[in-house]
Design a protein around this motif. Structure first.
Motif, PDB file in Angstrom:
ATOM      1  N   TYR A 140       0.835  -1.207   0.000  1.00 18.90           N
ATOM      2  CA  TYR A 140       0.000   0.000   0.000  1.00 18.90           C
ATOM      3  C   TYR A 140       0.867   1.253   0.000  1.00 18.90           C
ATOM      4  CZ  TYR A 140      -3.132   3.680   1.510  1.00 18.90           C
ATOM      5  OH  TYR A 140      -3.828   4.856   1.591  1.00 18.90           O
ATOM      6  N   MET A 183     -11.034  -3.781   2.031  1.00 17.42           N
ATOM      7  CA  MET A 183     -10.332  -3.155   0.913  1.00 17.42           C
ATOM      8  C   MET A 183     -10.409  -4.037  -0.318  1.00 17.42           C
ATOM      9  SD  MET A 183      -6.825  -1.480   2.411  1.00 17.42           S
ATOM     10  CE  MET A 183      -6.299  -2.980   3.219  1.00 17.42           C
ATOM     11  N   VAL A 207      -8.665  -7.969   2.336  1.00 13.48           N
ATOM     12  CA  VAL A 207      -8.276  -7.454   1.010  1.00 13.48           C
ATOM     13  C   VAL A 207      -8.718  -8.450  -0.049  1.00 13.48           C
ATOM     14  CG1 VAL A 207      -6.402  -6.647  -0.455  1.00 13.48           C
ATOM     15  CG2 VAL A 207      -6.251  -6.323   2.012  1.00 13.48           C
ATOM     16  N   TYR A 250      -5.110   0.223  -4.190  1.00  9.10           N
ATOM     17  CA  TYR A 250      -6.026  -0.184  -3.125  1.00  9.10           C
ATOM     18  C   TYR A 250      -7.193   0.793  -3.034  1.00  9.10           C
ATOM     19  CZ  TYR A 250      -2.512  -3.485  -1.496  1.00  9.10           C
ATOM     20  OH  TYR A 250      -1.623  -4.522  -1.420  1.00  9.10           O
ATOM     21  N   LEU A 256     -10.734   1.539  -0.562  1.00  7.33           N
ATOM     22  CA  LEU A 256     -11.518   1.220   0.620  1.00  7.33           C
ATOM     23  C   LEU A 256     -12.936   0.890   0.181  1.00  7.33           C
ATOM     24  CD1 LEU A 256     -11.504   1.095   3.739  1.00  7.33           C
ATOM     25  CD2 LEU A 256     -12.313   3.467   3.712  1.00  7.33           C
ATOM     26  N   THR A 268      -8.155  -4.664  -3.942  1.00  5.42           N
ATOM     27  CA  THR A 268      -6.897  -4.359  -4.607  1.00  5.42           C
ATOM     28  C   THR A 268      -6.977  -4.714  -6.083  1.00  5.42           C
ATOM     29  OG1 THR A 268      -4.506  -4.732  -4.661  1.00  5.42           O
ATOM     30  CG2 THR A 268      -5.883  -6.602  -4.032  1.00  5.42           C
TER      31      THR A 268
END
Length: 198
Positions: free
Chosen positions: A20, A154, A140, A27, A29, A156
């Motif tokens: 990050y 998150m 993630v 990335y 949110l 990605t």
């Protein structure tokens, strides 16, 4: 199991933070409290059962079965890791992407196999496997994964090859930490002379 889960969470968390800081644009949110709760409940019910079953089957029964035939720990390690990867080949959204989940899963399978052989038990491997799945869904996630867009914390957009490097780095770090003062256990796994099966 708790040892494996906590260790894997810390390793993935550290790598996520590093990547990050290197490329924050990859990335996003995506946390949605109205849907995250249900995802959390489903994940906590499903993944411990699913991951435990896979570990018992691949690193438990299958690894011991192949080990009885080969007498060399490296053979069941590689054989079960490859079969583990084949079982996850459709974890991508297309056949091209499916090659990358295969490679990732083989890498994780090798790490979990080394840990299982070195510790002569599957508890740590189960913990790592459960946490790996929980992390990929809850913390993630990636839109190219088998689950698609999820209300994880998150999202990605990192490349599949980047995911392979992350997986390989995490696997190496985990094995080094677990066997830091038990290097003789690792040497036993990679020896070529005949060995007694576990």
């Amino acid at each position: 199991m708790l040892k494996g889960a906590v260790l894997w969470f810390l390793i993935l968390g550290m790598l996520t933070l590093i990547f990050y800081l290197i490329n924050p644009a990859s990335y996003e949110l995506t946390f949605n409290p109205s849907t995250f709760g249900m995802l959390l409940i489903l994940s906590l019910i499903t993944f411990p059962i699913q991951a435990s079953f896979e570990e018992v089957f691949f690193r438990g029964y299958l690894m011991q079965g192949v080990g009885l035939l080969s007498k060399k720990p490296i053979v069941p390690l590689l054989a079960t890791s490859f079969l583990f990867g084949i079982g996850h080949i459709m974890n991508g959204t297309g056949m091209t992407l499916s090659v990358f989940p295969l490679i990732e899963t083989v890498i994780i399978g090798i790490a979990l196999g080394i840990i299982t052989l070195g510790e002569d038990g599957i508890e740590t491997a189960i913990g790592i496997h459960v946490m790996n799945n929980l992390y990929a869904v809850l913390i993630v996630s990636t839109p190219d994964g088998i689950f698609g867009n999820l209300p994880s914390i998150m999202m990605t957009s990192s490349s599949p090859s980047g995911d392979i490097l992350t997986t390989a780095a995490a696997a190496v770090i985990a094995v080094v930490i677990i066997f830091w003062n038990k290097k003789d256990k690792l040497r036993d796994i990679f020896r070529w002379e005949d060995a007694e099966p576990n």
